[in-house]
Every structure is written in C-alpha cells, then in structure tokens.
Motif scaffolding. Structure first.
Motif, mmCIF file in Angstrom:
data_model
loop_
_atom_site.group_PDB
_atom_site.id
_atom_site.type_symbol
_atom_site.label_atom_id
_atom_site.label_comp_id
_atom_site.label_asym_id
_atom_site.label_seq_id
_atom_site.Cartn_x
_atom_site.Cartn_y
_atom_site.Cartn_z
ATOM 1 N N TRP A 37 0.846 -1.212 0.000
ATOM 2 C CA TRP A 37 0.000 0.000 0.000
ATOM 3 C C TRP A 37 0.873 1.252 0.000
ATOM 4 C CZ3 TRP A 37 -5.513 0.309 0.530
ATOM 5 C CH2 TRP A 37 -5.995 1.609 0.680
ATOM 6 N N ARG A 38 1.804 1.285 0.934
ATOM 7 C CA ARG A 38 2.654 2.485 1.075
ATOM 8 C C ARG A 38 3.501 2.712 -0.178
ATOM 9 N NH1 ARG A 38 0.374 5.063 4.526
ATOM 10 N NH2 ARG A 38 0.499 4.715 6.750
ATOM 11 N N ASN A 39 4.030 1.615 -0.744
ATOM 12 C CA ASN A 39 4.900 1.765 -1.912
ATOM 13 C C ASN A 39 4.140 2.266 -3.138
ATOM 14 O OD1 ASN A 39 7.085 0.992 -0.507
ATOM 15 N ND2 ASN A 39 7.164 -1.110 -1.266
ATOM 16 N N SER A 40 2.899 1.802 -3.284
ATOM 17 C CA SER A 40 2.179 2.155 -4.509
ATOM 18 C C SER A 40 1.329 3.408 -4.362
ATOM 19 C CB SER A 40 1.256 1.007 -4.925
ATOM 20 O OG SER A 40 1.880 -0.211 -4.727
ATOM 21 N N GLU A 41 1.145 3.839 -3.111
ATOM 22 C CA GLU A 41 0.193 4.932 -2.869
ATOM 23 C C GLU A 41 0.530 6.184 -3.671
ATOM 24 O OE1 GLU A 41 -2.137 6.305 1.082
ATOM 25 O OE2 GLU A 41 0.043 6.356 1.118
ATOM 26 N N MET A 42 1.800 6.533 -3.699
ATOM 27 C CA MET A 42 2.195 7.776 -4.362
ATOM 28 C C MET A 42 1.868 7.722 -5.854
ATOM 29 S SD MET A 42 2.910 9.487 -1.922
ATOM 30 C CE MET A 42 3.162 11.001 -2.791
ATOM 31 N N ARG A 43 2.055 6.556 -6.455
ATOM 32 C CA ARG A 43 1.758 6.429 -7.892
ATOM 33 C C ARG A 43 0.277 6.656 -8.142
ATOM 34 N NH1 ARG A 43 5.410 1.830 -9.920
ATOM 35 N NH2 ARG A 43 3.739 1.461 -11.393
ATOM 36 N N ILE A 44 -0.551 6.098 -7.251
ATOM 37 C CA ILE A 44 -1.994 6.187 -7.421
ATOM 38 C C ILE A 44 -2.494 7.618 -7.235
ATOM 39 C CG2 ILE A 44 -4.180 5.437 -6.370
ATOM 40 C CD1 ILE A 44 -2.987 3.273 -7.966
ATOM 41 N N ARG A 45 -1.776 8.379 -6.394
ATOM 42 C CA ARG A 45 -2.258 9.731 -6.080
ATOM 43 C C ARG A 45 -2.012 10.737 -7.196
ATOM 44 N NH1 ARG A 45 -0.796 11.482 -0.095
ATOM 45 N NH2 ARG A 45 -1.992 9.935 1.033
ATOM 46 N N HIS A 46 -1.376 10.283 -8.267
ATOM 47 C CA HIS A 46 -1.079 11.214 -9.348
ATOM 48 C C HIS A 46 -2.378 11.825 -9.859
ATOM 49 C CE1 HIS A 46 0.031 12.649 -13.289
ATOM 50 N NE2 HIS A 46 1.225 12.835 -12.746
ATOM 51 N N PRO A 47 -2.391 13.147 -10.111
ATOM 52 C CA PRO A 47 -3.634 13.838 -10.449
ATOM 53 C C PRO A 47 -4.503 13.147 -11.488
ATOM 54 C CG PRO A 47 -1.840 15.388 -10.333
ATOM 55 C CD PRO A 47 -1.262 14.043 -10.056
ATOM 56 N N LEU A 48 -3.912 12.458 -12.441
ATOM 57 C CA LEU A 48 -4.797 11.902 -13.468
ATOM 58 C C LEU A 48 -4.695 10.389 -13.631
ATOM 59 C CD1 LEU A 48 -4.956 14.670 -16.119
ATOM 60 C CD2 LEU A 48 -6.803 13.724 -14.804
ATOM 61 N N LEU A 49 -4.152 9.714 -12.643
ATOM 62 C CA LEU A 49 -4.058 8.248 -12.676
ATOM 63 C C LEU A 49 -3.806 7.805 -14.115
ATOM 64 C CD1 LEU A 49 -4.378 5.961 -10.615
ATOM 65 C CD2 LEU A 49 -6.650 5.600 -11.463
ATOM 66 N N TRP A 106 -3.191 -3.322 -6.685
ATOM 67 C CA TRP A 106 -3.928 -4.437 -6.073
ATOM 68 C C TRP A 106 -3.133 -5.734 -6.063
ATOM 69 C CZ3 TRP A 106 -6.839 -3.201 -2.594
ATOM 70 C CH2 TRP A 106 -7.745 -2.136 -2.697
ATOM 71 N N LEU A 107 -2.255 -5.900 -7.036
ATOM 72 C CA LEU A 107 -1.407 -7.085 -7.048
ATOM 73 C C LEU A 107 -0.534 -7.097 -5.788
ATOM 74 C CD1 LEU A 107 -0.404 -9.522 -8.771
ATOM 75 C CD2 LEU A 107 1.468 -8.038 -9.508
ATOM 76 N N HIS A 108 0.035 -5.935 -5.465
ATOM 77 C CA HIS A 108 0.938 -5.864 -4.314
ATOM 78 C C HIS A 108 0.198 -5.785 -2.986
ATOM 79 C CE1 HIS A 108 3.848 -5.087 -7.447
ATOM 80 N NE2 HIS A 108 4.770 -5.448 -6.576
ATOM 81 N N VAL A 109 -1.021 -5.269 -3.005
ATOM 82 C CA VAL A 109 -1.748 -5.113 -1.742
ATOM 83 C C VAL A 109 -2.621 -6.337 -1.455
ATOM 84 C CG1 VAL A 109 -3.486 -3.718 -0.533
ATOM 85 C CG2 VAL A 109 -1.724 -2.608 -1.882
ATOM 86 N N ALA A 155 -7.572 -12.281 -0.380
ATOM 87 C CA ALA A 155 -7.406 -11.204 -1.382
ATOM 88 C C ALA A 155 -8.688 -10.382 -1.463
ATOM 89 C CB ALA A 155 -7.061 -11.806 -2.740
ATOM 90 N N SER A 156 -9.847 -11.074 -1.411
ATOM 91 C CA SER A 156 -11.127 -10.351 -1.484
ATOM 92 C C SER A 156 -11.303 -9.441 -0.279
ATOM 93 C CB SER A 156 -12.310 -11.320 -1.524
ATOM 94 O OG SER A 156 -12.179 -12.124 -2.637
#
Ligand code: GTP
Length: 492
Positions: free
Chosen positions: A108-120, A130-133, A175-176
């Motif tokens: 979650w922490r590692n990918s969070e910044m990528r997801i927060r990008h203004p336009l995903l 989701w693969l990593h989380v 996972a669910s």
C-alpha cells in the motif's frame, strides 16, 4: 471508522478500537465461511481489517492484529485441540495474519504515491497496486497457514488436488477481504465526502436492495442491473460509496450463494465462490478505478479553480496598481497631468450642460531652481510634496488638484464663482508661503507660489483656451514680482 478519529489522540484506546474492529471483521468472516459448505473461507474481511489496523495504528496496529487474530482463532482451535497447543497454534497463526497485514501495508505504502497522481495515467497502475496489496500478501502467507494447520493435524482428509483447491480459495478469500476493505479505508481518508454520502437519497438504497432482492429471489440475471447503480455511486460518491456498496454486494452475494440462491449458486460450491469472486473483483476493479479517477479529477479541478481565483485576484490587484500608476504622480501622489485633464474636461462639459461657474488656477513655485541648486534635488522633492499636501488640504473634495509638470500645478474649481475662486487662490498662496521645511543639514527651506487664475467665460470654447488664459495670468504674476495671485482680467 469515523468513531476512530476522536480516539487517535489516545494511543491505547486507538489500539483497543483497532483490535475490536479486527475481531468484528474476523467473526464476520467466520460466519460467512460457515455458511459455505466446507467451511470455505470465501471472504476474509479480517485480512482487510489487518491492513486498516496497520495503516491507522502504525506500530500499535501490529499488536491489535496479532491479538485480534488470536481472539478470533482460539475458540475454534480450542474445540479441536487441548488448550496449550491451541494457544500455541493460535499465536502462530496470528503471526501469519500479522505478516500478511504487514506485506499488504508495504504494498500500500509503496504504490500509494503512484496512485495519487492527479490523473491516474494508466489503469495498469491500479492493477499493480492491487497485485501488491491484495494478491501477493495472501499468496506468500496462506501456504504457511495451511502448513501450520496440517502440522497440527487440522488439515482434514484432503488429497493433493483438494488441498491445492482449498489453498486457492484461502488465498482468494483473503485477497477479497483486502480488496473490499482497502477502498473503505481510502474512502475514510477522503472523509470530506462522507456527509455527502449520508445525504444519499433513499431511493438509491431502495433501488440497490430491490435489485439484490430480485437477483437472489426472483430472477437471477437481474444482478447485472447493479452495474449501472454502482456506476452512479462511483460518480456521485467516489470511493466511500463504491467501497461500502461493494462490501454490501459481496456479503449479500456470499450469503445468497451459500443458500443456493442467485446467479452463482449451483454446481461445485468452490466453483460458485470462485465465479462470485471473479465477478466481485472485475466489478470492484472497474468501479474503484472510476471512483479514484473521478476523485483525482475533482481534486485537480479544485486545485485549478483555486489557482484561477488566486491569479484573478493577483491580476485585479495589478490592474488596480496599473490604473493608479497611470493616473497618479509618483512623487507627490496627486493626479498627473493626463488624469487632471480628463477630469477637467468632464467638469467643463458638466458646467456647459448645467450652467455653473468654474475656474482654473495654474500654480507655479517661485525660484524653485534655487532650492534644487542650494539644497539639492531631495530638498526640492520635499518642497514639491509639502506644497501638494498644503494645497490639497486647503481644497474641497470636489476640486481637482494635479501636477502639470515640474514645479507647476493646475487646480480646477467646479461650481465656484470668480470671487470665490480668487479667495481659494489666495488661500493656496498663503498655505504654500507658510511651508517651512527643516532639512537634515539644519538648513530651513521656505517656498512661495505664483498663481494665475481664469474663470469660465462664454467664449471659452474648450479647456485649452481656459488654461491658456490662466497661464497668461500666471506669467503676469511672475512678472509682477511672484508670490501673488493674478486673474486673467489682469487684476492682482
Ligand atoms: N527636485 C525636483 N525638481 C524638479 C522637479 N521637476 C522639475 N524640477 C526642477 O524645477 C526647476 C524649475 O526651474 P525653472 O523652470 O527655472 O523655474 P523656477 O526656478 O521655479 O523659476 P520661476 O518659475 O521663474 O520662479 C528646474 O530646476 C527643474 O529641474 C522634481 O520633480 N523634483
């Protein structure tokens, strides 16, 4: 979740609340698993709760997850084992659950910044998230859990294939849980939208329940109708809306499937739940992507709007500054020549339209060059400022005083008769003559002014002519010895 906020300041109460959250989710999952024949771990909400505990509670969250997991597992194990081995196994299984939550938290922490990008930028970023989380943590930890259960003799009489199948269900169930509760946490963080969610019109909830009821009780294929409803929820209410709706849909679907109702029921029980999970995952993935993109766009739009407002304010301020610079004399702060002429022209039109007397004075400081030469340019500037202050203080607000150029000033006296204007001019002369400037050098500067005056006559066709007459009078005042007022009639 909102209840947890006030507890954030008291770490022990926060840890306790997180443990309670974990235990509730854990028992909920056990109940769902018992519904399914097997029992099958279809939706493990405890896995999602573990992730939330670590994200909210930090280091304290680890204890909550471990303790919560022991509390959930121990009663079941105690029914099959002696108390001591049951305690030991519960502790070990709880360690596995904690490790799973830890891995999910890292993802979650590692990918969070990528997801927060203004336009995903790309949907694949969400898949990576989701693969990593949700996928990798159970994939790495659940085989260990199964191994521990088998070592304790609780693995049941499963063959190789059956064990593989059970492990797959275990991994997918966890996972669910992570996949369903993760967005609820993200939605909670985006809690600005919660009040909006509370104002959810009742007919949305009614429509949602009606579609579920019809899908599980009447005609199974109507389940597809939840898709447009979920779409509207994603657009209107973002992640909090889709997070909650997906949990509801999941619980309702598992319960109905376990009771042999709905589109997923029938055939092998494991296969039904696998189909159900495929449906939940693909629907949830689409909705979460949409909700996330929607909220990122909204945030981006709000940032842009704030920027536009700030820039408009800056532009308005600089326009005002520009307008001031274009109309005000920088040294003395009085009107500049252009602005004075604009106002004087307006006043002249006014005086012609609604006949009224009006006068123009031209005021020139005497021997000003001497002040500059003897005391320096700065002393000259001070004298100019003092003369302006003295004159404006002696005039009415309706009069116009402006710098004509150099040490020369123009005054417009609207609605003022010739006699009155003469008195005003004399007052200005005296005000200037009273000025006394003490310089840093100890020197004292005194100034006087000569004033030429002209009152509006019928043959003054334009302002230029009126000013010229006042200027001629000023010339005579200078010739006449300075420090005096001369009217265009020639009288002093
Ligand atoms: N310090 C200062 N001096 C200025 C400014 N504008 C014009 N002057 C000076 O004002 C002086 C005007 O000199 P003159 O036109 O000879 O007039 P005067 O010395 O006042 O003589 P009379 O008008 O005949 O009494 C010049 O030396 C200009 O340099 C200014 O903004 N600041």
């Amino acid at each position: 979740m909102r209840l947890l906020r006030p507890l954030a300041g008291t770490p022990n109460r926060l840890a306790l609340s997180l443990t309670v959250l974990y235990v509730l989710c854990g028992y909920g999952s056990v109940l769902l698993a018992r519904l399914a024949a097997g029992p099958l771990p279809v939706l493990d909400f405890a896995a999602g709760a573990g992730l939330i505990c670590l994200l909210l509670g930090g280091r304290r969250g680890y204890l909550s997850v471990w303790l919560g997991s022991v509390i959930v597992q121990l009663p079941q194990l105690a029914m099959m084992l002696e108390l001591q081995p049951a305690l030991l196994l519960a502790g070990l299984l709880a360690l596995v659950s904690t490790a799973e939550a830890h891995l999910a938290r890292i993802g979650w922490r590692n990918s969070e910044m990528r997801i927060r990008h203004p336009l995903l930028r790309e949907p694949r970023e969400l898949a990576h998230f989701w693969l990593h989380v949700a996928m990798l943590p159970p994939l790495l930890t659940q085989p260990v859990q199964l191994l521990l259960l088998n070592l304790a003799g609780l693995g049941g009489e499963r063959g190789f294939l059956e064990t593989g199948w059970y492990l797959l269900m275990l991994v997918l169930g966890h996972a669910s849980g992570l996949f369903l509760l993760g967005p609820c946490y993200a939605g909670w963080r985006d809690r600005g939208r919660w009040p909006r969610l509370l104002s959810l019109p009742w007919w949305w909830i009614a429509a949602f329940i009606a579609v579920l009821a019809s899908a599980f009780l009447v005609y199974r294929h109507t389940l597809m109708l939840v898709l447009p409803l979920l779409l509207v929820l994603a657009i209107q209410y973002g992640l909090p809306g889709t997070g909650l709706a997906m949990v509801l849909l999941a619980v309702a679907s598992v319960t109905a499937t376990a009771r042999g109702l709905g589109i997923f029921a029938g055939g092998m029980p494991g296969l039904s739940y696998l189909n159900l999970q495929v449906f939940l995952f693909s629907t949830g993935f689409m909705l979460h992507y949409l909700a996330l993109a929607q909220s990122l766009l909204l945030r981006h739009r709000m940032r842009l709007e704030a920027e536009v407002i700030a820039r408009t304010e800056a532009l308005t301020a600089s326009n005002a500054k520009l307008a001031e610079l274009a109309t005000i004399d920088a040294l003395t702060g009085v009107r500049n020549r252009r602005e004075w002429l604009r106002r004087a022209t307006e006043q002249l039109l006014q005086a012609r339209r609604y006949p009224a007397p009006m006068s123009v004075l031209v005021l020139d400081l005497d021997h000003f060059k001497l002040i500059n030469d003897q005391h320096g340019h700065h002393a000259g500037d001070l004298a100019l400022i003092a003369a302006c202050d003295a004159c404006t203080a002696s005039l009415r607000a309706s009069d116009s005083f402006g710098r004509w150029g150099g040490e020369e000033f123009a005054v417009l006296l609207p609605a003022t008769s010739e006699e009155e204007s003469r008195r005003v001019a004399e007052k200005l002369r005296q005000a200037v003559a009273a000025i006394c400037i003490s310089l840093d050098t100890g020197a004292v500067v005194r100034i006087t002014a000569s004033i030429g005056m002209a009152s509006l006559r019928d043959d003054d066709h334009d302002l230029e002519r009126l000013i010229r007459r006042a200027d001629d009078a000023l010339y005579r005042a200078k010739r006449g010895g300075r420090d005096c007022v001369v009217c265009d009639s020639g009288e002093a």
